[in-house]
Write a protein that holds these residues in place. Sequence first.
Motif, mmCIF file in Angstrom:
data_model
loop_
_atom_site.group_PDB
_atom_site.id
_atom_site.type_symbol
_atom_site.label_atom_id
_atom_site.label_comp_id
_atom_site.label_asym_id
_atom_site.label_seq_id
_atom_site.Cartn_x
_atom_site.Cartn_y
_atom_site.Cartn_z
ATOM 1 N N GLU A 16 0.860 -1.176 0.000
ATOM 2 C CA GLU A 16 0.000 0.000 0.000
ATOM 3 C C GLU A 16 0.901 1.233 0.000
ATOM 4 O O GLU A 16 1.800 1.333 0.834
ATOM 5 C CB GLU A 16 -0.875 0.056 1.265
ATOM 6 C CG GLU A 16 -2.315 -0.307 1.033
ATOM 7 C CD GLU A 16 -2.576 -1.782 1.271
ATOM 8 O OE1 GLU A 16 -1.876 -2.363 2.106
ATOM 9 O OE2 GLU A 16 -3.476 -2.333 0.614
ATOM 10 N N HIS A 52 6.408 -0.002 11.985
ATOM 11 C CA HIS A 52 5.118 -0.319 11.350
ATOM 12 C C HIS A 52 4.123 -0.958 12.346
ATOM 13 O O HIS A 52 2.932 -0.629 12.341
ATOM 14 C CB HIS A 52 5.368 -1.252 10.163
ATOM 15 C CG HIS A 52 4.145 -1.610 9.406
ATOM 16 N ND1 HIS A 52 3.520 -0.754 8.535
ATOM 17 C CD2 HIS A 52 3.388 -2.740 9.403
ATOM 18 C CE1 HIS A 52 2.458 -1.335 8.020
ATOM 19 N NE2 HIS A 52 2.348 -2.546 8.533
ATOM 20 N N HIS A 103 0.401 0.113 13.756
ATOM 21 C CA HIS A 103 -0.822 -0.694 13.894
ATOM 22 C C HIS A 103 -1.408 -0.552 15.305
ATOM 23 O O HIS A 103 -2.617 -0.371 15.467
ATOM 24 C CB HIS A 103 -0.539 -2.169 13.591
ATOM 25 C CG HIS A 103 -0.590 -2.493 12.123
ATOM 26 N ND1 HIS A 103 -1.695 -2.246 11.346
ATOM 27 C CD2 HIS A 103 0.331 -3.039 11.283
ATOM 28 C CE1 HIS A 103 -1.462 -2.633 10.094
ATOM 29 N NE2 HIS A 103 -0.232 -3.112 10.035
ATOM 30 N N SER A 113 -1.186 -9.539 11.244
ATOM 31 C CA SER A 113 -1.055 -8.924 9.919
ATOM 32 C C SER A 113 -0.509 -9.943 8.932
ATOM 33 O O SER A 113 -0.437 -11.135 9.230
ATOM 34 C CB SER A 113 -0.135 -7.705 10.018
ATOM 35 O OG SER A 113 1.182 -8.137 10.236
ATOM 36 N N GLY A 155 -2.099 -13.600 8.612
ATOM 37 C CA GLY A 155 -2.467 -13.047 7.302
ATOM 38 C C GLY A 155 -1.818 -13.842 6.174
ATOM 39 O O GLY A 155 -2.435 -14.116 5.142
ATOM 40 N N TYR A 214 -3.805 -16.907 5.637
ATOM 41 C CA TYR A 214 -4.995 -16.590 4.834
ATOM 42 C C TYR A 214 -4.615 -16.512 3.349
ATOM 43 O O TYR A 214 -5.300 -17.062 2.484
ATOM 44 C CB TYR A 214 -5.589 -15.239 5.265
ATOM 45 C CG TYR A 214 -6.700 -15.339 6.281
ATOM 46 C CD1 TYR A 214 -8.021 -15.550 5.886
ATOM 47 C CD2 TYR A 214 -6.437 -15.218 7.638
ATOM 48 C CE1 TYR A 214 -9.048 -15.628 6.821
ATOM 49 C CE2 TYR A 214 -7.452 -15.299 8.585
ATOM 50 C CZ TYR A 214 -8.760 -15.508 8.162
ATOM 51 O OH TYR A 214 -9.771 -15.594 9.080
ATOM 52 N N ASP A 215 -3.513 -15.810 3.068
ATOM 53 C CA ASP A 215 -3.103 -15.626 1.674
ATOM 54 C C ASP A 215 -2.685 -16.948 1.034
ATOM 55 O O ASP A 215 -3.015 -17.231 -0.115
ATOM 56 C CB ASP A 215 -1.966 -14.585 1.593
ATOM 57 C CG ASP A 215 -2.429 -13.207 2.053
ATOM 58 O OD1 ASP A 215 -3.650 -12.953 2.012
ATOM 59 O OD2 ASP A 215 -1.581 -12.390 2.466
ATOM 60 N N GLY A 241 -5.754 -12.879 0.161
ATOM 61 C CA GLY A 241 -6.677 -13.960 0.483
ATOM 62 C C GLY A 241 -7.643 -13.646 1.613
ATOM 63 O O GLY A 241 -8.764 -14.160 1.642
ATOM 64 N N GLY A 242 -7.194 -12.807 2.566
ATOM 65 C CA GLY A 242 -8.012 -12.549 3.758
ATOM 66 C C GLY A 242 -9.447 -12.142 3.459
ATOM 67 O O GLY A 242 -10.391 -12.825 3.866
ATOM 68 N N ASP A 275 -12.766 -14.437 4.014
ATOM 69 C CA ASP A 275 -13.735 -13.844 4.948
ATOM 70 C C ASP A 275 -15.148 -13.917 4.338
ATOM 71 O O ASP A 275 -16.105 -14.389 4.966
ATOM 72 C CB ASP A 275 -13.325 -12.379 5.189
ATOM 73 C CG ASP A 275 -14.052 -11.735 6.355
ATOM 74 O OD1 ASP A 275 -14.985 -12.353 6.877
ATOM 75 O OD2 ASP A 275 -13.679 -10.603 6.734
ATOM 76 N N ASP A 279 -3.080 -1.705 6.273
ATOM 77 C CA ASP A 279 -2.036 -0.674 6.228
ATOM 78 C C ASP A 279 -2.582 0.684 5.793
ATOM 79 O O ASP A 279 -3.379 0.772 4.862
ATOM 80 C CB ASP A 279 -0.923 -1.108 5.264
ATOM 81 C CG ASP A 279 -0.087 -2.223 5.868
ATOM 82 O OD1 ASP A 279 -0.281 -2.537 7.052
ATOM 83 O OD2 ASP A 279 0.764 -2.773 5.145
HETATM 84 O O1 KG4 Z 1 -1.564 -5.133 8.180
HETATM 85 P P1 KG4 Z 1 -1.676 -5.473 6.745
HETATM 86 O O2 KG4 Z 1 -2.518 -4.581 5.871
HETATM 87 O O3 KG4 Z 1 -0.255 -5.550 6.081
HETATM 88 C C1 KG4 Z 1 0.850 -6.069 6.784
HETATM 89 O O4 KG4 Z 1 1.396 -5.349 7.638
HETATM 90 O O5 KG4 Z 1 1.160 -7.274 6.536
HETATM 91 O O6 KG4 Z 1 -2.202 -6.962 6.673
HETATM 92 C C2 KG4 Z 1 -2.397 -7.592 5.451
HETATM 93 C C3 KG4 Z 1 -2.970 -8.965 5.702
HETATM 94 C C4 KG4 Z 1 -3.076 -9.798 4.443
HETATM 95 O O7 KG4 Z 1 -2.488 -11.054 4.698
HETATM 96 C C5 KG4 Z 1 -4.564 -9.892 4.209
HETATM 97 O O8 KG4 Z 1 -4.955 -11.111 3.592
HETATM 98 C C6 KG4 Z 1 -5.117 -9.775 5.623
HETATM 99 O O9 KG4 Z 1 -4.314 -8.828 6.236
HETATM 100 N N1 KG4 Z 1 -6.518 -9.334 5.648
HETATM 101 C C7 KG4 Z 1 -7.526 -10.074 6.132
HETATM 102 C C8 KG4 Z 1 -8.715 -9.341 5.909
HETATM 103 N N2 KG4 Z 1 -8.380 -8.159 5.307
HETATM 104 C C9 KG4 Z 1 -7.033 -8.175 5.160
HETATM 105 N N3 KG4 Z 1 -7.530 -11.299 6.712
HETATM 106 C C10 KG4 Z 1 -8.718 -11.803 7.081
HETATM 107 N N4 KG4 Z 1 -9.897 -11.177 6.890
HETATM 108 C C11 KG4 Z 1 -9.950 -9.948 6.324
HETATM 109 N N5 KG4 Z 1 -11.132 -9.335 6.137
#
Ligand code: KG4
Length: 335
Positions: A12, A111, A115, A135, A162, A165-166, A178-179, A183, A295
Motif C-alpha cells: 500500500e 510499522h 498498527h 497482519s 495473514g 490466509y493468503d 486472500g483474507g 472472509d 495498512d
Molecule cells: O496489516 P496489513 O494490511 O499488512 C501487513 O502489515 O502485513 O495486513 C495484510 C494482511 C493480508 O495477509 C490480508 O490477507 C489480511 O491482512 N486481511 C484479512 C482481511 N483483510 C485483510 N484477513 C482476514 N480477513 C480480512 N477481512
Amino acid sequence: MHTLSVETSCDETALCIYSDEKGVVGDVLLSQAKVHFPYGGVVPELSAREHTRNLLPLLDKLLKDTGFDLRNLDFISFTLTPGLILSLVVGVSFAKSLAYHLRKPLVPVHHLEGHIYSVFLQKPVEYPFLALIVSGGHTDLYLVEGFSSYTFLGGTLDDAVGESYDKVAKLMSLGYPGGPIIDQLAGKGKPLYNLPKPMYEEDTLNMSFSGLKTAVKRVVEGEKYSKEDLSASFQSAVVDVLQKKSLLAMDKTGVRRLVVVGGVSANSELRKRFCELSERLGFELHIPPPKLSTDNAQMIAYAGMERFKRGITAPEDINPEPNTPLEVFGRVWSS
Ligand code: KG4
Ligand code: ZN
C-alpha cells in the motif's frame, strides 16, 4: 502541530497529513492488490516500482484535496521498519528528500507500533494494555505499558495469520489478498471440516499456523470439497487460537485490556467473536475500524506525533531496516 506521514512497507502506498489538534487533515492510499493478484502474493520488486511510480502523484492529490501548504508542516514521519526492504527504501528516500527540501525534522515509526496506535485515532486507550497484532507479516502478542514501552509476550513460530490466509486462498486458487476473499466465502459456509489447531492446548503464548495450512492443502488435494465450508473451518480454527492465546496472555499478565490490530483484525468473524468474548468475560476490547486495520498512513502519523512530542527525531542519514523487533525499536527510539 502538523506532520506528513509516509507508509510504503508492503503493497500500500499511503500518505497522510495529520494535526495533533484537528486529527486527520487529509489521507490518500493506493493499493497494489491488482498488480500482485496474478501472483497470489506480493512481488517485492513490483511493489517498490509501484511505490516509486505513485508517491509523487499521490502527494499532488493530497495537497490539492486539502489545500495544505507543505511549509506549514512541523516534521515528516515515516515507516522505518519492518517491511520489504526495497519498498521501505523508496518511502524512506521520499521522506528524507522532502525533509531535506523543507528543512523539517524526520521522525521514524515502527510499522507494528503504527498498527497498535491505529486504535488511538478513534480514542486513546489507557495503559497498560495487551496488543494482539495480526497482519500479513506478523502474529504477535505484546504488553504495552506506555508509549514506546513494548514487551514481547509470544508470537507465531512459523506463518503469520495473514500469510496463512493468503496461502490458503492461493491453494484454493482464489487470488490475492486472500483474507477478504476467505472472509466472504466463510460467511456462506459452515465450519464442517475438523482442522488441527497446533499449540492450542500448550501453556505458551507462542502459536503455530503452518500445520493448519498443510491440513487445508490435504483437503484441497482430495477429491471434492466446499470452498465455503473449508474457508469457514479455517477461519474458525484461526479465531479459536487467537482467542485462546489472548486469554492466556490476560491470565499471565493480569492485564484485562486488549487491542486487536493489523490487517486480519478487519476479519468479520474475528471482530464478532472477540466482541462476544469481551462482553461475556468482561474485559476491555479495542479494534480499529476495518479501514484502519489494514495498512494506512494515519496510524504512522499518530505514532510519529507521539514520538515528536517526546523530542525524538532521526538523523539525516537514517536508513531503512528490514526487520527490527518492536521491543528493540521502542528502546532505541525513546526519550
Ligand atoms: O496489516 P496489513 O494490511 O499488512 C501487513 O502489515 O502485513 O495486513 C495484510 C494482511 C493480508 O495477509 C490480508 O490477507 C489480511 O491482512 N486481511 C484479512 C482481511 N483483510 C485483510 N484477513 C482476514 N480477513 C480480512 N477481512
Ligand atoms: Zn501492516
